[in-house]
Design an enzyme around this catalytic site. Structure first.
Site, short mmCIF file in Angstrom:
data_model
loop_
_atom_site.label_atom_id
_atom_site.label_comp_id
_atom_site.label_asym_id
_atom_site.label_seq_id
_atom_site.Cartn_x
_atom_site.Cartn_y
_atom_site.Cartn_z
N HIS A 55 -36.67 -12.39 -13.07
CA HIS A 55 -35.72 -13.49 -12.93
C HIS A 55 -35.94 -14.20 -11.61
CE1 HIS A 55 -33.64 -10.17 -10.90
NE2 HIS A 55 -32.77 -11.03 -10.37
N HIS A 57 -34.08 -14.88 -8.80
CA HIS A 57 -33.45 -14.62 -7.52
C HIS A 57 -34.49 -14.40 -6.41
CE1 HIS A 57 -29.24 -13.40 -9.22
NE2 HIS A 57 -29.43 -14.70 -9.17
N ASP A 59 -34.84 -12.46 -3.94
CA ASP A 59 -35.28 -11.10 -3.62
C ASP A 59 -36.14 -10.49 -4.72
OD1 ASP A 59 -32.95 -10.96 -5.24
OD2 ASP A 59 -32.55 -8.91 -4.61
N HIS A 60 -36.51 -11.32 -5.70
CA HIS A 60 -37.45 -10.89 -6.74
C HIS A 60 -38.70 -11.76 -6.81
CE1 HIS A 60 -34.77 -7.90 -8.78
NE2 HIS A 60 -33.92 -8.55 -8.00
N HIS A 113 -27.19 -11.33 -15.98
CA HIS A 113 -27.28 -11.38 -14.51
C HIS A 113 -27.72 -12.79 -14.11
CE1 HIS A 113 -27.82 -9.92 -10.44
NE2 HIS A 113 -29.07 -10.38 -10.44
N ASP A 132 -32.70 -6.64 -12.59
CA ASP A 132 -31.31 -6.40 -12.21
C ASP A 132 -30.39 -6.35 -13.41
OD1 ASP A 132 -32.11 -6.40 -9.59
OD2 ASP A 132 -31.12 -8.27 -9.03
N HIS A 170 -33.25 -2.03 -7.54
CA HIS A 170 -32.42 -1.76 -6.36
C HIS A 170 -32.00 -0.30 -6.29
CE1 HIS A 170 -31.70 -5.92 -4.96
NE2 HIS A 170 -31.77 -6.24 -6.24
#
Length: 240
Positions: A55, A57, A59-60, A113, A132, A170
């Protein structure tokens, strides 16, 4: 056989580095940052050829550009989020397939998400990379989707074989487990697992990957019997 390496990043992210020894192919799943991933690959003598994003985001996908600049790799990610991931080369959705060597991963749409979130299921290798969506003893926040979508995701993932290894992104297991005990205080499997997780974290060790069997026994979101039950649990977790 695929070798999987867990790379810690940022405060609690995990980046997954996959390597197929037969073909020499190497894939990165959800690189939060570039340098630790590039360093790990260099140490092992692996050449990164692909990135798989679940996805959009940051942090990905934050490491996408740096890894691509260093390696020339191909980046695959959700077609529904192509407008938010500027580095994508290949856009995929439900039912599409990607490969590492001769190992095939089927793309599963798991929105909730984020609106276009996907997972990668390597059925023959007993692995699923879920970003996530499903966490050890938890599930992702509902940022862009609905509880009904997340409930459907949980049901689909729960239907995978018991021994499927679940690679989430995570280290949330301890807080998830402590919350799970408030929901099912009499669940001996949850109580036992929380003790195990506390011991691992005290030693600074990771608690993932998990398995579908473990999540069926201890994940209160995957165990929810209805959309309403999952929604109530997600709201309570967010408020905790």
């Amino acid at each position: 056989m695929i070798e999987v390496v867990r790379i810690p990043a940022l405060s609690d992210n995990y980046v997954w580095l996959l390597h197929d020894g037969e073909s020499g192919d190497t894939v990165v799943v959800d690189p939060a940052v570039a340098e630790p991933v590039l360093k790990e690959a260099r140490v092992r003598g692996w050449t990164i050829g692909q990135i798989w994003n679940t996805h959009w985001h940051p942090d990905h996908v934050g490491g996408n550009a740096g890894i691509k600049a260093a390696t020339g790799c191909k980046i695959t990610g959700p077609a529904a989020e192509a407008g938010k991931i500027g580095t994508l080369d290949v856009m995929v959705a439900e039912g599409d397939h990607v490969r590492i060597g001769q190992h095939e991963a089927r793309v599963i749409d798991v929105p909730a998400h984020t609106a276009g979130h996907i997972a990668y299921h390597l059925a023959d290798d007993g692995m699923v990379f879920v970003g996530d969506t499903l966490f050890a003893m938890g599930c992702g926040r509902l940022f862009e989707g609905t509880a009904a979508q997340m409930f459907d995701n949980m049901q689909r993932l729960a239907a995978l074989p018991d021994d499927t290894a679940v690679y989430c992104a995570h280290e949330y297991t301890l807080s998830n487990g402590r919350f799970a005990l408030t929901v099912e205080p009499d669940n001996a499997d949850i109580a036992r697992r929380v003790v195990e997780v506390e011991t691992l974290r005290e030693r600074g060790e990771a608690t993932v990957p998990t398995t579908i069997a473990a999540e069926r026994a201890t994940n209160v979101f995957l165990r929810a019997a209805s959309v309403e039950e999952l929604a109530a649990r997600r709201a309570a977790k967010d408020a905790a």
